[in-house]
Design a protein around this motif. Structure first.
Motif, PDB file in Angstrom:
ATOM      1  N   ALA A   8       2.080   1.948  13.225  1.00 28.46           N
ATOM      2  CA  ALA A   8       1.645   0.922  12.276  1.00 28.46           C
ATOM      3  C   ALA A   8       0.632   0.030  12.983  1.00 28.46           C
ATOM      4  CB  ALA A   8       2.832   0.091  11.806  1.00 28.46           C
ATOM      5  N   ALA A   9      -0.424  -0.277  12.283  1.00 30.09           N
ATOM      6  CA  ALA A   9      -1.473  -1.116  12.852  1.00 30.09           C
ATOM      7  C   ALA A   9      -2.130  -1.895  11.723  1.00 30.09           C
ATOM      8  CB  ALA A   9      -2.502  -0.262  13.573  1.00 30.09           C
ATOM      9  N   VAL A  10      -2.768  -2.976  12.069  1.00 33.80           N
ATOM     10  CA  VAL A  10      -3.494  -3.782  11.092  1.00 33.80           C
ATOM     11  C   VAL A  10      -4.973  -3.720  11.441  1.00 33.80           C
ATOM     12  CG1 VAL A  10      -3.820  -6.089  10.139  1.00 33.80           C
ATOM     13  CG2 VAL A  10      -1.524  -5.300  10.728  1.00 33.80           C
ATOM     14  N   ALA A  47      -3.094  -4.985   2.388  1.00 31.60           N
ATOM     15  CA  ALA A  47      -2.384  -5.728   3.423  1.00 31.60           C
ATOM     16  C   ALA A  47      -1.576  -4.822   4.355  1.00 31.60           C
ATOM     17  CB  ALA A  47      -1.455  -6.756   2.787  1.00 31.60           C
ATOM     18  N   VAL A  48      -1.228  -3.643   3.908  1.00 27.85           N
ATOM     19  CA  VAL A  48      -0.386  -2.765   4.713  1.00 27.85           C
ATOM     20  C   VAL A  48      -1.203  -1.555   5.138  1.00 27.85           C
ATOM     21  CG1 VAL A  48       1.735  -1.411   4.749  1.00 27.85           C
ATOM     22  CG2 VAL A  48       1.627  -3.509   3.414  1.00 27.85           C
ATOM     23  N   ARG A  49      -1.284  -1.341   6.440  1.00 29.15           N
ATOM     24  CA  ARG A  49      -2.043  -0.211   6.953  1.00 29.15           C
ATOM     25  C   ARG A  49      -1.156   0.589   7.893  1.00 29.15           C
ATOM     26  NH1 ARG A  49      -4.422  -5.510   6.554  1.00 29.15           N
ATOM     27  NH2 ARG A  49      -6.412  -5.278   5.525  1.00 29.15           N
ATOM     28  N   HIS A  50      -1.133   1.904   7.716  1.00 25.90           N
ATOM     29  CA  HIS A  50      -0.308   2.756   8.572  1.00 25.90           C
ATOM     30  C   HIS A  50      -1.126   3.959   9.014  1.00 25.90           C
ATOM     31  CE1 HIS A  50       3.292   0.673   7.148  1.00 25.90           C
ATOM     32  NE2 HIS A  50       2.794   0.791   5.945  1.00 25.90           N
ATOM     33  N   TRP A  89      -3.801   3.610   3.345  1.00 25.85           N
ATOM     34  CA  TRP A  89      -4.321   2.262   3.076  1.00 25.85           C
ATOM     35  C   TRP A  89      -3.753   1.838   1.734  1.00 25.85           C
ATOM     36  CZ3 TRP A  89      -7.288  -0.396   6.524  1.00 25.85           C
ATOM     37  CH2 TRP A  89      -7.792  -1.623   6.110  1.00 25.85           C
ATOM     38  N   GLU A  90      -2.858   0.883   1.741  1.00 29.76           N
ATOM     39  CA  GLU A  90      -2.162   0.489   0.524  1.00 29.76           C
ATOM     40  C   GLU A  90      -2.609  -0.885   0.042  1.00 29.76           C
ATOM     41  OE1 GLU A  90       1.962   0.590   1.484  1.00 29.76           O
ATOM     42  OE2 GLU A  90       1.996   2.736   1.780  1.00 29.76           O
TER      43      GLU A  90
END
Length: 89
Positions: free
Chosen positions: A12-14, A81-84, A72-73
């Motif tokens: 998981a990363a931003v 806001a949520v990146r995986h 990319w959600e």
């Protein structure tokens, strides 16, 4: 067919942008040098490419880009806001 399983790693990363996430999570080539560069400079460019920051950072020789997916959600009031990044190493 082998019944040996391989571990699945979830990262998981931003990232600020989708482009930065994909540039980190997938191999890509840097800009090609101009036509007038020397053979040595062109060879050095070839040696540096493709660039894959995720594989370099993880130091995982067996990471295969076919098994890496960037998700990319968009969630609620905080778009994107949520990146995986999922990968098998």
């Amino acid at each position: 067919m082998s019944s040996q399983s391989r571990p699945l790693h979830v990262f998981a990363a931003v990232f600020e942008t989708r482009e930065k996430a994909f540039a980190f999570g997938h191999p890509h080539w840097g800009p090609e040098p101009a036509d007038d560069v020397s053979n040595e400079e062109y060879a050095a460019w070839e040696d540096r490419n493709p660039q894959w920051p995720m594989k370099s950072e993880l130091r995982c020789r067996t990471l295969d880009s076919d098994f890496v997916e960037v998700i990319w959600e968009t969630t609620g009031s905080e778009p994107e806001a949520v990146r995986h990044i999922y990968g098998r190493c």
